[in-house]
Design an enzyme around this catalytic site. Structure first.
Site, PDB file in Angstrom:
ATOM      1  NE  ARG A 275      -1.068   0.946   4.740  1.00 18.69           N
ATOM      2  CZ  ARG A 275      -1.084   1.220   5.834  1.00 18.69           C
ATOM      3  NH1 ARG A 275      -2.429   1.478   5.966  1.00 18.69           N
ATOM      4  NH2 ARG A 275       0.061   1.443   6.880  1.00 18.69           N
TER       5      ARG A 275
ATOM      6  CG  ASN B  21      -5.303   5.190   5.483  1.00 15.12           C
ATOM      7  OD1 ASN B  21      -5.781   5.031   6.332  1.00 15.12           O
ATOM      8  ND2 ASN B  21      -4.274   4.603   5.341  1.00 15.12           N
ATOM      9  CD  GLU B  22      -2.827   4.699   8.656  1.00 11.51           C
ATOM     10  OE1 GLU B  22      -2.538   4.529   9.976  1.00 11.51           O
ATOM     11  OE2 GLU B  22      -1.602   4.112   8.272  1.00 11.51           O
TER      12      GLU B  22
ATOM     13  CD  GLU C  65      -7.125   3.694  10.891  1.00 15.87           C
ATOM     14  OE1 GLU C  65      -5.914   3.279  10.704  1.00 15.87           O
ATOM     15  OE2 GLU C  65      -7.265   3.939   9.589  1.00 15.87           O
TER      16      GLU C  65
ATOM     17  CD1 TRP D 166       0.614  -3.251  12.359  1.00 15.28           C
ATOM     18  CD2 TRP D 166       1.820  -2.645  13.610  1.00 15.28           C
ATOM     19  NE1 TRP D 166       0.032  -2.177  13.420  1.00 15.28           N
ATOM     20  CE2 TRP D 166       0.731  -1.654  13.945  1.00 15.28           C
ATOM     21  CE3 TRP D 166       3.583  -1.893  14.123  1.00 15.28           C
ATOM     22  CZ2 TRP D 166       0.520  -0.553  14.932  1.00 15.28           C
ATOM     23  CZ3 TRP D 166       3.880  -0.919  15.618  1.00 15.28           C
ATOM     24  CH2 TRP D 166       2.321  -0.306  15.562  1.00 15.28           C
TER      25      TRP D 166
ATOM     26  CD  GLU E 186      -3.477  -3.810   8.435  1.00 16.07           C
ATOM     27  OE1 GLU E 186      -3.035  -3.301   9.596  1.00 16.07           O
ATOM     28  OE2 GLU E 186      -4.024  -3.439   8.092  1.00 16.07           O
TER      29      GLU E 186
ATOM     30  CG  HIS F  83      -4.855  -4.860  13.363  1.00 17.69           C
ATOM     31  ND1 HIS F  83      -5.890  -4.166  13.977  1.00 17.69           N
ATOM     32  CD2 HIS F  83      -4.237  -4.053  13.464  1.00 17.69           C
ATOM     33  CE1 HIS F  83      -5.815  -3.231  14.572  1.00 17.69           C
ATOM     34  NE2 HIS F  83      -4.216  -2.886  14.095  1.00 17.69           N
TER      35      HIS F  83
END
Length: 673
Positions: A114, A152-153, A312, A320, A360, A363
């Site tokens: 990503r 995103n981020e 989030e 991670w 993930e 997660h």
């Protein structure tokens, strides 16, 4: 003016990233049923869905997203709708392989993760604008739409690209910033090591060199890379503002100093309509709740003190880190409500349903692999009820006691090569000073060094290597007007171009501190120095020492050994109506607290000795009243005195005199009067 609260959201936000495209459509109805059971009010949708929304260039498939948004709306759940520009489709990279980023060694990174984006790529910018435009045209009026979520981020995992396209863009940025190549030569100090340029065309990105490169060039490239990401955000934001007026636009920050060091969030905070943040605990054996509080305080400060939103965090373990322990029972609620105490207008998670596939899949999520017959799900439902009960405090603001100065660009400069000691870490200093203030039960605002500081009785400077002349004047005025300033070593050293301020150290802070530093004397690994006070009180420092010469400052502690033996170690300077303290060695724990105790006395801040260790007491206040959060991170019940009686919003209990917070629990009292 753009809206600054999610459209149509009448309660605090509770929910998470919802990725229905990972599941058969038959699961979606179960999802919304469970969302209603949990009290979900907002979900983030579509963030990684570009390949599904535009399966072929210029061909769009919105049918599945239409059905998702309609289903959410029918169940009273609002949507934080993503522009999926963090993950361009495989077909895009096949057509534009030069849009993949290049690292400083010249390696082009591959598709398959990503955020693999060259943000200077014209093809990427055009494609991102097209998909954003299509989304805005289709969903601007959708009743479920509460908020736009761009990308995103930003900066994670790729913050800078070093390809030729970026080189050309960098040269344009330099021309706009400095005007002439001679000006670039001057601010970069290219006379050193024969690096002088005759024209902009000779300047490239700071790629890997035989030894350390030009630090001013590297610093400017970090500014350029950050500005380039921000240009792309603003381009998408402006499309959304134009086509979907009345719907606020955000992007999720990662202000935790341990998780993203490439973004100047002071600059980004001015560009979003609502500041939102992602926060994940770094479970390295330290007190994770202190870093959580620090990150929430930074995020609120980036928002200018206004309410913000935790977009989030994790219900339990992440996937991670080297080791990913589960959260203890009750910790999810405690972590979530600690963010709310420090200004968040809710608590959101990554993600709603735990993924079966992909990077993930381990997660944690609101709906875990174990399903609803699990501790995590029961705690999610309980937290949903708690968040709902806190609706009265919407739009109130967290009340801070002191300020800590922080500047991302100064941190960038400090991270460059060939500094006096690799053991000095600006982030470690910020963490350590924050923890000391936290343990004194002081709520912290973070502030830019050039910001108005007049409202704070105490301002702390843990690490400000890069200090502009304007910041130096600001701190002097703050002290002259009655403020108390505490400055740690290796601050005030260079200007915005990483050039040492003329004259003796500490450059821009000499006058306010009333001293000069003849020489740095960093310590070897494991070495310590003793600092002795006039009353015999002894402190221990490590990592750093200096040869300090008072120029008006009084000496409070003196080096008892080491190269600067007999010289001042901790000083205090009266200037105008205030005082400025200077710590020339690295102090931690009780040694740092001994100095801060004296500084708090100067600032008129009374000790809060009645509050138990690791029990947070934080206030939010506004038109609806004052609310006291008591967050007990310990394994024993704790009693906290209250200024006035009130009602616990979480239990309905009326409280007067003292509040008992059970071990591991949170209480939120709406005070009367």
């Amino acid at each position: 003016m753009p809206e600054t609260t999610p459209r149509g959201l009448t309660r605090l936000a509770f929910g998470g990233d919802y990725n229905p495209e990972q599941w058969p459509e038959s699961v979606w109805h179960e999802d919304v049923r469970l969302m209603r059971e949990a009290g979900v009010t907002l979900v983030s949708v579509g963030i990684f869905s570009w390949a599904l929304l535009e399966p072929d260039p210029g061909e769009y498939d919105f049918g599945w997203l239409d059905r998702v948004l309609d289903l959410l709306d029918a169940n009273g759940i609002r949507a934080d709708l993503g522009t999926p520009t963090v993950a361009p489709p495989a077909w895009f990279y096949r057509a534009h392989p030069d849009a993949l980023p290049v690292d400083p060694d010249g390696r082009r990174l591959a598709f398959g993760s990503r955020g693999a984006i060259c943000h200077s790529s014209p093809a990427y910018r055009q494609a991102a604008a097209r998909i954003t435009t299509e989304l805005a045209r289709r969903y601007a009026g959708h009743p479920a739409l509460a908020l736009w979520h761009v990308h995103n981020e930003y900066g994670v995992p790729v913050s800078a690209c070093y390809c030729d396209t970026c080189g050309a863009h960098f040269r344009q940025w330099l021309r706009a910033r400095y005007g002439t190549v001679d000006a670039v030569n001057e601010v970069w100090g290219t006379a050193f090591w024969g690096q002088r340029y005759r024209g902009f065309e000779e300047i490239d990105p700071p790629r890997t060199t035989p030894t350390t490169g030009n630090p001013a060039q590297q610093l400017d490239y970090r500014r350029f890379a950050d500005a380039t990401l921000r240009e792309n955000f603003v381009a998408e934001r402006d499309i959304l503002h134009r086509l979907a007026p009345g719907v606020p636009v955000t992007t999720n920050f990662m202000t935790a100093l341990s998780q993203c060091d490439t973004i100047d969030y002071w600059a980004w905070g001015r560009e979003v309509d609502i500041v939102t943040n992602d926060h994940y605990l770094i479970t390295d054996g330290r007190r994770t709740h202190v870093n959580l509080a620090m990150t929430a305080d930074i995020t609120r400060s980036v928002a200018g003190g206004a309410p913000w939103l935790l977009l989030e965090h994790a219900t339990s373990g992440v996937s991670w880190q080297p080791r990913n322990p589960a959260k203890a029972p009750g910790q999810m609620a405690r972590n979530s409500l600690a963010h709310v105490a420090r200004g968040s207008e809710g608590a959101m998670f990554f993600q709603w349903r735990q993924s079966r596939r992909g990077a993930e899949k381990f997660h944690s999520a609101m709906v875990p692999h174990a399903g609803t017959d699990s501790r995590v799900w029961r705690e999610v439902v309980g937290l949903g009820r708690a968040v709902e009960s806190l609706e009265p405090l919407r739009a109130t603001r967290t009340v801070a006691d002191v300020a800590v100065l922080w500047d991302w660009q100064s941190w960038w400069a400090q991270q460059l090569e060939w500094r006096p000691s690799e053991d000095h870490d600006a982030r470690e200093r910020a963490d350590t000073f924050y923890e000391a203030l936290y343990d004194r039960h002081l709520t912290v605002d973070f502030a830019h060094p050039e910001a108005d500081l007049s409202g704070y009785p105490l301002v702390v400077v843990p690490a400000l290597y890069l200090t502009t002349e304007a910041a130096g004047r600001n701190l002097r005025a703050y002290v002259e007007n009655g403020g108390t300033l505490v400055v740690s070593y290796f601050s005030g050293i260079v200007d915005e171009h990483d050039a040492v301020h003329p004259g003796a150290y500490p450059g821009a802070l000499r006058d306010v501190l009333g001293l000069t530093v003849e020489e740095f004397s960093p310590l070897l690994a494991g070495e310590t120095v003793r600092l002795t006070g006039a009353d015999g009180a002894e402190l221990t420092g490590d990592v750093w020492s200096e040869v300090v010469v008072p120029r008006g400052a009084e000496t409070l502690w003196t080096y008892a050994d080491g190269i600067p033996a007999g010289r001042p170690a901790v000083t205090r300077n009266r200037l105008g109506e205030g005082v400025a303290w200077y710590l020339s060695s690295r102090l931690s724990g009780p040694h740092l607290d001994a100095v801060l105790e004296r500084a708090c006395e100067d600032a008129g801040i009374a000790p809060r000795t009645g509050l138990p260790h690791d029990v947070e007491v934080v206030r939010r206040s506004g038109e609806s009243g004052t609310y006291v959060f008591v967050i007990n991170h310990t394994t024993a019940d704790a009693k906290v005195a209250l200024d006035s009686p009130g009602t616990d919003l979480l239990t309905g209990e009326r409280v007067a005199g003292a509040l008992t917070a059970p071990a591991g629990a949170v209480r939120v009292v709406a005070l009367e009067g």
